[in-house]
Design a protein around this motif. Sequence first.
Motif, short mmCIF file in Angstrom:
data_model
loop_
_atom_site.label_atom_id
_atom_site.label_comp_id
_atom_site.label_asym_id
_atom_site.label_seq_id
_atom_site.Cartn_x
_atom_site.Cartn_y
_atom_site.Cartn_z
N LYS A 72 51.34 -23.42 54.49
CA LYS A 72 51.09 -22.78 55.79
C LYS A 72 52.17 -21.74 56.10
CE LYS A 72 47.58 -25.42 56.74
NZ LYS A 72 46.23 -24.88 56.63
N ARG A 73 51.74 -20.66 56.76
CA ARG A 73 52.70 -19.64 57.20
C ARG A 73 53.30 -20.07 58.53
NH1 ARG A 73 53.00 -14.44 55.95
NH2 ARG A 73 52.63 -13.66 58.05
N VAL A 74 54.62 -20.19 58.53
CA VAL A 74 55.32 -20.73 59.71
C VAL A 74 56.38 -19.73 60.16
CG1 VAL A 74 56.84 -22.59 60.52
CG2 VAL A 74 55.04 -23.11 58.84
N ILE A 75 56.53 -19.57 61.48
CA ILE A 75 57.64 -18.76 61.99
C ILE A 75 58.35 -19.55 63.08
CG2 ILE A 75 56.21 -17.51 63.70
CD1 ILE A 75 57.96 -14.99 62.90
N GLU A 76 59.69 -19.50 63.06
CA GLU A 76 60.46 -20.10 64.15
C GLU A 76 61.09 -18.99 64.97
OE1 GLU A 76 63.85 -22.70 63.26
OE2 GLU A 76 64.03 -23.16 65.40
N LEU A 77 60.92 -19.06 66.29
CA LEU A 77 61.49 -18.07 67.20
C LEU A 77 62.79 -18.61 67.80
CD1 LEU A 77 58.17 -17.17 69.12
CD2 LEU A 77 59.16 -16.04 67.10
N ILE A 133 54.71 -7.77 62.72
CA ILE A 133 55.27 -8.80 61.82
C ILE A 133 54.21 -9.74 61.22
CG2 ILE A 133 55.88 -10.46 63.62
CD1 ILE A 133 58.57 -10.80 62.05
N GLY A 134 52.96 -9.61 61.62
CA GLY A 134 51.90 -10.41 60.98
C GLY A 134 51.51 -11.63 61.78
N LYS A 135 50.61 -12.41 61.19
CA LYS A 135 50.06 -13.59 61.87
C LYS A 135 50.52 -14.86 61.15
CE LYS A 135 47.44 -10.95 64.52
NZ LYS A 135 47.75 -10.74 65.94
N LYS A 159 51.66 -14.13 71.41
CA LYS A 159 50.33 -13.53 71.28
C LYS A 159 50.22 -12.68 70.03
CE LYS A 159 48.51 -11.18 74.70
NZ LYS A 159 48.57 -10.43 75.99
N SER A 160 51.24 -11.82 69.79
CA SER A 160 51.20 -10.92 68.63
C SER A 160 51.14 -11.68 67.32
CB SER A 160 52.44 -10.04 68.56
OG SER A 160 52.66 -9.40 69.73
N LEU A 161 51.77 -12.85 67.28
CA LEU A 161 51.87 -13.59 66.02
C LEU A 161 50.70 -14.55 65.80
CD1 LEU A 161 55.66 -14.56 66.30
CD2 LEU A 161 54.69 -12.70 64.94
N SER A 162 49.83 -14.68 66.80
CA SER A 162 48.78 -15.71 66.77
C SER A 162 47.41 -15.18 66.40
CB SER A 162 48.62 -16.34 68.16
OG SER A 162 49.73 -17.11 68.50
N MET A 214 50.53 -25.11 72.26
CA MET A 214 49.72 -24.06 72.89
C MET A 214 48.80 -23.43 71.84
SD MET A 214 52.31 -21.83 75.33
CE MET A 214 52.57 -20.51 74.17
N TYR A 215 47.63 -23.00 72.32
CA TYR A 215 46.67 -22.26 71.48
C TYR A 215 46.15 -21.11 72.31
CZ TYR A 215 46.16 -27.07 69.82
OH TYR A 215 46.38 -28.34 69.40
#
Length: 217
Positions: A72-77, A133-135, A159-162, A214-215
């Motif tokens: 899975k593609r994961v990002i941490e903010l 930066i992508g999804k 929102k931009s990443l989702s 959140m979704y």
Amino acid sequence: MTTNQVILWKYKNTAVDEKYQPTRTFHFDNTSITIQQQKTDITIEKNTGNVVWDGAFILSDYILRNFDLTGKRVIELGAGTGLVGLAASSNGGITTVTDITNQVELLKTNINLNPHIKNINAEELLWGTNDTIGKYDYIFGSEILYLHDQHLNLIQTCKSLSTKNTVILMIYKHRGLGEEHFFEIAENEFQVDIIPKDEYHKEFQNSEYTIFQMYLK
Ligand SMILES: C[S@@+](CC[C@H](N)C(=O)[O-])C[C@H]1O[C@@H](n2cnc3c(N)ncnc32)[C@H](O)[C@@H]1O
């Protein structure tokens, strides 16, 4: 009559405050992660990412017990030291840990300190400025609701990443810093669900921490 319950500590040894140690090792069921911290002046405006906040441990533990992130593609903010992102990659995620420019070096140091964890990289990502930066399949964030004036930017970034299938999982501690403002805005566009406390690590089930999911609606 009172009853005494014995819970063996795994995280919080009341005899030793590890919060500002130069390095800390976090033990999870299937992996251990070593983190270098930086002892600098920490104020709400600067250097908050130089130590591991308890939320990062609680969220990592929750993720490791409840998700299989294989492939899975994961990002941490607002990753700070990168503990949550490292935990995600130890669980199969292909992870980008992100933070402000000054924090990226410490993130890279901590990636290098854990060579048993693959598929993780560090990048700068300033909330509200990341249209290209992508999804991602999963977006994680620990202790990043403390800046009232960044809530709108943070939601814009989410929102931009989702896509409509992205799962956003965050943890915060109620610190009286206007955290509820984040939810007032988020609920316009996201479904927000609170994770019940009995699903948290045992040492934090009575804490002021809240994990929420959140979704996009
Ligand atoms: C309280 S620390 C939490 C660090 C880590 N997630 C943890 O729980 O241990 C907040 C983090 O958010 C980052 N941050 C603050 N404002 C930011 C912004 N506008 N864009 C990106 N990151 C930001 C800080 O640099 C810091 O690393």
